[in-house]
Design a protein around this motif. Sequence first.
Motif, PDB file in Angstrom:
ATOM      1  N   VAL A  95       0.863  -1.180   0.000  1.00 47.54           N
ATOM      2  CA  VAL A  95       0.000   0.000   0.000  1.00 47.54           C
ATOM      3  C   VAL A  95       0.900   1.231   0.000  1.00 47.54           C
ATOM      4  N   VAL A  96       0.583   2.202  -0.847  1.00 46.12           N
ATOM      5  CA  VAL A  96       1.408   3.402  -1.004  1.00 46.12           C
ATOM      6  C   VAL A  96       0.650   4.596  -0.442  1.00 46.12           C
ATOM      7  N   TYR A  97       1.301   5.315   0.493  1.00 48.75           N
ATOM      8  CA  TYR A  97       0.704   6.496   1.104  1.00 48.75           C
ATOM      9  C   TYR A  97       1.533   7.731   0.769  1.00 48.75           C
ATOM     10  N   ASP A  98       0.858   8.864   0.660  1.00 53.64           N
ATOM     11  CA  ASP A  98       1.555  10.148   0.583  1.00 53.64           C
ATOM     12  C   ASP A  98       2.012  10.491   1.995  1.00 53.64           C
ATOM     13  N   ALA A  99       3.320  10.633   2.196  1.00 49.77           N
ATOM     14  CA  ALA A  99       3.858  10.845   3.546  1.00 49.77           C
ATOM     15  C   ALA A  99       3.427  12.176   4.139  1.00 49.77           C
ATOM     16  N   ASP A 100       3.112  13.161   3.309  1.00 47.19           N
ATOM     17  CA  ASP A 100       2.750  14.486   3.809  1.00 47.19           C
ATOM     18  C   ASP A 100       1.270  14.609   4.135  1.00 47.19           C
ATOM     19  N   THR A 101       0.419  13.938   3.358  1.00 44.97           N
ATOM     20  CA  THR A 101      -1.025  14.055   3.577  1.00 44.97           C
ATOM     21  C   THR A 101      -1.639  12.825   4.229  1.00 44.97           C
ATOM     22  N   GLY A 102      -0.939  11.690   4.155  1.00 46.02           N
ATOM     23  CA  GLY A 102      -1.480  10.452   4.691  1.00 46.02           C
ATOM     24  C   GLY A 102      -2.473   9.771   3.778  1.00 46.02           C
ATOM     25  N   GLU A 103      -2.744  10.354   2.620  1.00 44.28           N
ATOM     26  CA  GLU A 103      -3.711   9.764   1.694  1.00 44.28           C
ATOM     27  C   GLU A 103      -3.131   8.524   1.012  1.00 44.28           C
ATOM     28  N   GLN A 149       7.580  15.882  -7.221  1.00 47.60           N
ATOM     29  CA  GLN A 149       8.418  15.320  -6.160  1.00 47.60           C
ATOM     30  C   GLN A 149       7.516  14.946  -4.994  1.00 47.60           C
ATOM     31  N   LYS A 150       7.691  13.756  -4.464  1.00 42.87           N
ATOM     32  CA  LYS A 150       6.839  13.294  -3.365  1.00 42.87           C
ATOM     33  C   LYS A 150       7.632  12.450  -2.389  1.00 42.87           C
ATOM     34  N   ARG A 151       7.178  12.495  -1.146  1.00 38.95           N
ATOM     35  CA  ARG A 151       7.644  11.545  -0.132  1.00 38.95           C
ATOM     36  C   ARG A 151       6.543  10.506   0.050  1.00 38.95           C
ATOM     37  N   LEU A 152       6.924   9.251  -0.054  1.00 33.13           N
ATOM     38  CA  LEU A 152       5.944   8.169   0.012  1.00 33.13           C
ATOM     39  C   LEU A 152       6.272   7.215   1.153  1.00 33.13           C
ATOM     40  N   ILE A 153       5.240   6.653   1.719  1.00 33.54           N
ATOM     41  CA  ILE A 153       5.397   5.569   2.699  1.00 33.54           C
ATOM     42  C   ILE A 153       4.879   4.287   2.049  1.00 33.54           C
ATOM     43  N   LEU A 154       5.723   3.279   2.020  1.00 36.17           N
ATOM     44  CA  LEU A 154       5.339   1.975   1.499  1.00 36.17           C
ATOM     45  C   LEU A 154       5.058   1.060   2.676  1.00 36.17           C
ATOM     46  N   GLU A 155       3.920   0.419   2.645  1.00 36.72           N
ATOM     47  CA  GLU A 155       3.528  -0.471   3.739  1.00 36.72           C
ATOM     48  C   GLU A 155       3.086  -1.802   3.155  1.00 36.72           C
ATOM     49  N   LEU A 156       3.776  -2.865   3.535  1.00 38.23           N
ATOM     50  CA  LEU A 156       3.473  -4.185   2.995  1.00 38.23           C
ATOM     51  C   LEU A 156       2.465  -4.896   3.884  1.00 38.23           C
ATOM     52  N   LYS A 157       1.383  -5.350   3.268  1.00 34.39           N
ATOM     53  CA  LYS A 157       0.392  -6.176   3.955  1.00 34.39           C
ATOM     54  C   LYS A 157       0.347  -7.512   3.235  1.00 34.39           C
ATOM     55  N   LEU A 158       0.774  -8.555   3.932  1.00 33.59           N
ATOM     56  CA  LEU A 158       0.893  -9.867   3.306  1.00 33.59           C
ATOM     57  C   LEU A 158      -0.443 -10.343   2.755  1.00 33.59           C
ATOM     58  N   LEU A 159      -0.362 -11.044   1.639  1.00 29.64           N
ATOM     59  CA  LEU A 159      -1.555 -11.582   1.002  1.00 29.64           C
ATOM     60  C   LEU A 159      -1.736 -13.030   1.435  1.00 29.64           C
ATOM     61  N   ALA A 160      -2.589 -13.247   2.392  1.00 29.53           N
ATOM     62  CA  ALA A 160      -2.868 -14.595   2.883  1.00 29.53           C
ATOM     63  C   ALA A 160      -4.363 -14.709   3.148  1.00 29.53           C
ATOM     64  N   GLU A 161      -4.902 -15.895   2.922  1.00 33.04           N
ATOM     65  CA  GLU A 161      -6.334 -16.095   3.151  1.00 33.04           C
ATOM     66  C   GLU A 161      -6.633 -16.397   4.612  1.00 33.04           C
ATOM     67  N   VAL A 162      -5.685 -17.062   5.303  1.00 33.06           N
ATOM     68  CA  VAL A 162      -5.897 -17.450   6.692  1.00 33.06           C
ATOM     69  C   VAL A 162      -4.790 -16.847   7.545  1.00 33.06           C
TER      70      VAL A 162
END
Length: 336
Positions: A95-103, A149-162
């Motif tokens: 998931v990619v977020y804008d670090a300045d706005t949180g969007e 130009q942007k500052r981004l936050i990358l957040e990994l959420k694992l893809l698992a069913e269980v």
Amino acid sequence: MQFIDRAEIEVEAGKGGDGIVAFRREKYVPAGGPAGGNGGRGGSVILEAAENLQTLLDFKYSRLFKAEDGKRGGPSNRTGAAGSDRVIEVPCGTVVYDADTGEVVGDLVKPNQTICVAQGGKGGLGNKHFLSNSNRAPEYALPGLPGEQKRLILELKLLAEVGIIGLPNAGKSTFIAAVSSARPKIADYPFTTLVPNLGVVRKPTGDGTVFADIPGLIAGASAGIGLGHDFLRHIERTRLLLHLVDLTAADPLEDYQTIQAELQAYGRGLGSRPQIIALNKLDAVDSETFTLVKEELMRFTNNPIFGISAVAGMGLDPLLQNVWQTLDNTVHSEVM
């Protein structure tokens, strides 16, 4: 391999090339005329989901990503070359977020899915563009525009069913090792597991289902205590939670309630996610203890309860059959 599931990066798209001032100088064309070309567009920064990546480790060492600038225009109305795009590969589930706005900028789930996170600047206009009846020989051009130009936050959420949840030492790693080919580190002290473990469990039909062993849940995890707050995000995408409770614990019912409270406190629908409860370490207690704990739990939940021993392989087949049935039912309800 070190597991990194959050990173902050800076991206800079390329600047557009400048337009130029030029005039035709051709034999037998005495009046000539403006012939300055436009600049090329700057390259963009693009994120692409890659199936072979499992962590954001690469972004621990590289944090600035820049695309190529566009080239300036040329004489004879030649447009400058566009700058090359910068393509950055990230794991599926990022998931990619804008670090300045949180969007949320984007959510990369499928392999080869892409999003443009910084648009390249437009190329400047050459003097040919400003030719008019009132100005037959314009002597000015426009510079290229800067890229985003942007500052981004990358957040990994694992893809698992269980998602496999429970307090430390509930036997989560032992369980995933027993039902899949995953081989996590296992020991008899708390917080053996410091990173999520993924295992593929085969159905009787031969299809594989991804199970994720989520570490570090303790009281206060949703508020940032222990390791749990960092890893609770990994069960946001799961369709089913498998809650392991240690039958040999001092108070199994309290352990169960602790985890349920953390799910509710974290929010994002985790408290209402379908659950199956597995009372683990059945081989280490007598039948009366198991029956007593099960009856106590039935006062607090309508979720199915199974007795298992991951280390001894007891009760795993009925539990997995219920997992498959529950997953099938959730698929059908989603379709309807």
